[in-house]
Design an enzyme around this catalytic site. Sequence first.
Site, PDB file in Angstrom:
ATOM      1  N   ASP A   1      37.451  27.481 105.326  1.00  0.00           N
ATOM      2  CA  ASP A   1      38.156  28.695 104.948  1.00  0.00           C
ATOM      3  C   ASP A   1      38.591  29.450 106.200  1.00  0.00           C
ATOM      4  OD1 ASP A   1      38.943  30.828 103.018  1.00  0.00           O
ATOM      5  OD2 ASP A   1      37.395  31.936 104.123  1.00  0.00           O
TER       6      ASP A   1
ATOM      7  N   HIS B   1      42.061  28.893 110.907  1.00  0.00           N
ATOM      8  CA  HIS B   1      42.789  29.299 112.097  1.00  0.00           C
ATOM      9  C   HIS B   1      42.131  30.481 112.809  1.00  0.00           C
ATOM     10  CE1 HIS B   1      44.364  31.075 108.416  1.00  0.00           C
ATOM     11  NE2 HIS B   1      44.477  32.200 109.102  1.00  0.00           N
TER      12      HIS B   1
ATOM     13  N   ASP C   1      45.459  30.470  95.713  1.00  0.00           N
ATOM     14  CA  ASP C   1      46.020  31.691  96.291  1.00  0.00           C
ATOM     15  C   ASP C   1      47.426  31.980  95.775  1.00  0.00           C
ATOM     16  OD1 ASP C   1      43.800  32.272  97.898  1.00  0.00           O
ATOM     17  OD2 ASP C   1      44.478  30.869  99.436  1.00  0.00           O
TER      18      ASP C   1
END
Length: 1602
Positions: free
Chosen positions: A561, A564, A662
């Site tokens: 999760d 980045h 999402d």
Amino acid sequence: MARLPLTVGSYLDLFYSIGARHLYMQNMSSCQIRVLTLNHGENLQTTLFRLEKDWRLRFVLGPSLHASNVRLYCNHPPKKEVPFERTTYYELEWKSSSGSKSDSHDVYTEISMVTAGSFNYYFTIDDSGNIDNANGLGFFLVDPRLSFGANNEQLTLDCIQCQTVISKSLGPFDEWEGRLYVSKATGYNLVHFTPIQALGTSNSAYSIKDQLKLNPAYLRDGQNFDFNDVEGLISKMNKEWGVLSLTDLVYNHTADNSEWLKDHPECGFNMVNSPHLKPAYLVDRIMYHFSLDVADGKWTHKGVTPVIENETILQKIKDILLGEIFPYHKLHEYYTVNIDDVMKRFKHGIEESRSISTNVDKLKIIQDPQFGRNQCRVDMDAALKLYNIDRPGVTSREERIKECCRILRADLEALNKVQVDTLNDHISTAVRNFLANIKWRFLDPKGPLIKEVTKKTPLMHNYFIVDKKYTGSSVGSDETFMHDDAGKYIFACNGWVMGDDPLRNFAEPGSNVYLRKELVGWGDSAKLRYGQKPEDCPYLWQRMKEYTELTARIFHGIRLDNCHSTPIHVAEYMLDAARKIRPDLYVVAELFTGGEHLDNLFINKLGINSLIREAMKASNSHDLGGIIHRFGGQPVGAFIQPRMKPLVPTMAHALLFDQTHDNPSPITTKSAYDMLPSAALVSMASCATGSNRGYDQMVPHHIHVVKEDRKYTSWADWDFPDRPYINHTFGISKAKALLNNLHMMLGGGHISNNSKEHFNFSQVYIDQVDEHTVSVTRHNPATHESIILIARTAFSEPHEPEVTPYIRPLTIQGVIENILFEIQTCHTDDYKYTKDEDYINGLPDYYLKMQENIPPSLSKMVAINTSDDGTCSVINFNTFTPGSVIAVRSVLPSKAQKAILEIRKGLGQFGYLMRSYSGRSLFSETVDTSNFRSIVSALTLSDLNIALFRCRGEEEADGNGYSVYNIPGYGDLNYCGLRGVSTVLSLVRPHNDLGHPICKNLRSGDWLPSYIASRLQIHPGTENLGNWFKKIFNHLSQIPRYLIPSYFDAIVTGAYMILRQHSFTLMSDFVADGSTFVQALSMGSVMFCGFVKDALLPFLSPYLDAPKPPTRAVETKEGPVKEEACLSLAAGFPHFASSYMRSWGRDTFISLRGLLLLPGRYQEARYIILAFAGCLRHGLIPNLLNQGAGARYNCRDATWWWLQAIQDYCSLVPDGNTILKDKVSRLYPTDDSEMLKPGEHEQSLHDVIQEALQTHATGLEFIERNAGQQIDAHMKDPGFTNEIGVDWNTGFVFGGNEHNCGTWMDKMGSSDRAGNKGKPATPRDGSAVELIGLSASCLLWLTNLHKEGLYPHNSVHVQKDGKDEDIAFQSWHDLICANFEKKFWINTEPTPGEEDPKLIFRRGIYKDLHKATQFWTNTQLRPNFPVSMVVAPQLFTPENAWTALNTAQEVLLGPLGLKTLDPSDWSYVPYFDTANDSEDTKIAQGFSYHQGPEWVWPIGYFLRAKLIFAQKLEPSRPGILKDTVLYIRQHLSRHYTEVMKSNWRSLPEVTNHNAEPNNFACPAQAWSVSCVLDVLYDIEMLDSHVTMQPSKSTENLVIAPV
């Protein structure tokens, strides 16, 4: 030296090295090998390479490393039993597939892929193993093997069908199985669970309260389920359902109510361990209290009410914040100095008069590390040093101090102003972002549209998490808490920053993200503070490691999760721990780094297997088709790739979702009619696919990870289930099951049989039929079956959902055998959607009409017709409304299937691992007359010249009507043989460039295959080969046109490889066992040496001893007769290939050693030597042979090169001295005789040699026959007068005059306009340095032969001073030796008595000429003296020779060749241009041909000379020989690159400056290739202790620093 990477196409030849010389056997193996070329200084950490387990990764050295001592390390375990440790590197052992000592082109090392994960390699060239000294590095990713079911069946990544479930919506744990079975029943094989741990106060699925505790929401009263129970269910799903599982790992944050964080506050970013966040916290509290005040109506008098109605209020908020509130709080005091306090200390420092010791030259503000108000300071020592100085005009000490203080105060004020301005910019940005957030929350239609500011709905959520007991009633009290012990319980929340550097932690010092309000914050989660290593925060690292290990024990994969924003070093550590628990861990992630290179860095460091991609990013059907095309699959009709091929960069493997958890519901953004077609198109992608629970049930809203508190429905096997159950009739569930099963089969299954060999429809074609209709073809390259799915999308609500507009008919190559399914989305008004209060439910008013597995005739959607020839099917759309999908299966017509079977049998003869449709191997080693290898075994090198090469002139000379093949849109091939077409294919194949003109040409007609076969059939030697090609190409013409490029390439490439390898078996051991470089150059022997009808060698003596020359049948009036058919050497391609321009005396004999003698082609060399010997006239060997009848005797050097070639023949060929007794048929036994026929005048070769020497010794001047424009259009009359002789004062041969050019530098001016016509650019009359060396070499050789009784003569007869005299060869040789250094060496310093000192402008060299008419040219530096060094090293003083070679290296050496003139010379021009028609004498019409451009062939002699004199100097300079070998290998790396990437597979004649290509020169030149091959041979002859190979380490364990 700049690295010149090989093109991918160059690997066609390269694969004959590093083990591929036995490619036949390699192809019979099922092991896949990928070859990675290492290059100097190459950092590939952002380049992605993907491999699979059981593959082998082979490392080879690129040209830039061929001369380096490369040590290679990799942290991939050497054996399966060895656990992976990231910092444990193993040194790899270099091997070689050839026995060559001369170069390192074939060294390689391999790793077998035994472990999944990401692995790092690095190499050094300084003989160290330290990773800090790495010269190059990179990563490679090995995919995991996922297994499912009781029998542990393998699931490839492309077969994954993942469904996301929000775990909290699964309800109590004892109800999970029924709800999860929905995934199984609808065809998914992987379930993605959002975190199953205890959640925080927001109940967000990703805000975890306790990472080590199961969410208590899954437990009913009295239940005691734990992670072990979850593990049991996950195992059951795998073993019984065949469904794998993965879940998220959340490393960046923990929930705001995590109890463990309160016990270990050091794990978060708080005010104690991160005091740099204090100003940001105050900004946050200022805005928090302002929001409370707005909610209480305290700013109504300023126009700011609790109800935010319009943007006017936003401007008023801005004015209040920037004009009143922030100035009041004086936040600048955290960044500025207290000037009065500094001045006080400054004055005190002056009074102390203490000594100052500092190097600071500029005053600056030093930030208080604890960030207190007015606690910043300056370096007082620096202030005293810089400001306590004497001031001009100051008369007293008091005035001096006052002035110093004034200046210091002014500078402090300026420094403070900079800090204030910077802070104000931060505050302005923070306010701007604050306002943007208010606008989105209260005014933006896409936002939540909050109606009123309250305590629960503030203007903006906080950036910091504060326990209520540490929350003050004002900013001041909050500030007090911040500075005391309570500060460690004030935590920065997590979030993400748009466009931020993902490699930077935005919460650490140096970042102003929190201060500027640039964070999209998650107020329910505290950001975690790991530090750089476990020791920095031991509890956090250990806790998260346990969390990771627990997850890896239960689940087959993990989703990172917020990957980045996860510190890479943290994720590395955790994933290493996970893979120790589950080595085949499947890792997926979403990355928002802003670029593919940064994505790849994360993938490489962490071993991410798949990146999540979103189909919903497509705004129309065309975009969606592009996404499917981008994320997987080769094009339909892709080339057959070898099992060993280059490891090429790839893009990240995709896990393509039709909807992620999402994403909003596509029903709200597109249309309910699009649910099925978009899902169907995604299922056709050749990658992993995914969906979100609720998509298949057509849930018309976003199932929110925070707000959703309802449960999923469970699966029912019965009809008409009631809530909370569903079955296949709900939404598109049944269709999705079909689509998932189809996707599974396409990636790893098969439609019609169970042959595992064929389980991959790996080729993809997208056809945008119209604006809304997309066709996707998945093609199986093994069976040539195709599945074609056509979908009619609805990216917006259709106006007429029941109407089928015109859709153009779709033509399918092949025969459609059946329809897998056809599905239509329909709507009914009988049902209405009502949102269920307890269960997540979908639209009930949409349903599907569908048929499965029906013949085409029963379709209700389309009408399918077959073309008249039975090769195509045409689909006509009858009922294809929005939301419709149809999938059909097509196969090849039986005729085409049979043809492909025959082609595969033919390919099996090459060693390709080809199979029939049933999976049976088609390889057969049966040898008969039709077997390809049997045919090849009968071919000679002359036949191979025809089969592989031949340029335009050579082919056209046959008169059979053939020339080079022209590809429309591309141009002419370089060669008529297979090398010509193979070159183009080698550029097209690796990239599957099916749009290339050659592919278009092949699809359009059978012209190219017919050309290849028919031109071979007309030659007796290649007739059987041509027949074989004709037969297999006849089959090729029977298959669908889109498949022809692929099979044509396989046929041609396989044939070329075997023919090329057969060439080497016919050559010497030096070539057959040689390196890739040696073999690539040795192909020049086949390339340049062939029979050309219009460039015959003069016929040899009929009395010649066996072996006799080859013959050919010639038709005459009297009938067929046998005629000699000796091969000749072309000087270069394409200009010097045929007719009178083919055979040049000097070119032939400079090339003869490398192209004929070293490859072991002794008889061809013998015939050429004897043929030219028969043409001796005037003591000269012809310059241009022109079949002897038209020979021109206008060069002085060909004779000496001929003699050197004979000497080489005698020394290299077993019993080579017997050639001296061979009979020579003289064409011109006297200078004035007419041309005689073979056998009319016979001499032994040794007598012809003696005549040449005697003529030179006596001297001769003559005028060329037929002098005038008929033989030379540009030469002036004096130039036709030739002279040769010997200066008996020095022993030097001489000749020529200023009007002709008798050596290799033979450019004759031709421009009237520039006035250089008839003027040689380089006459080089007098005594040329290389001819002196060649003559000395000959004399010493003949002296020794005479002593051995092998040569009957030992002297020449001359007249000296009017007296006859016999001068022995030895005496002549000694005379040359006595004078050479005196006449040619130019000392590094002036010496008394040296000749022509005024003409010397370069010292430390050997002159080019002696007694030239153009006297200034005597002292020029040119590249000719190394020739003499090689053939007659006895002429040189070793120290002087080395100095001269170093000078040449510094002044003349280019990347590929040597400059032909010193750049400091007035005449130097670095390029030549034959098209130049200017008035510039130096360049017009190519006048500068030898006046600067870099010629390649002299570099061979230059490097050989260095090798010779390094050996001579080794006793006095130990190590010089090894260094020289290293230097030579390093320099020749450029030639290796050139010959491997050249479209001609050769070396050029000449280049412009710095190896810039010259378009007027020959791109393939015989002597260029030959002379470089000579160098490699000379190195090969050295003792092995001076040749270098890369480090031959054993399996050495190296622990590299983290």
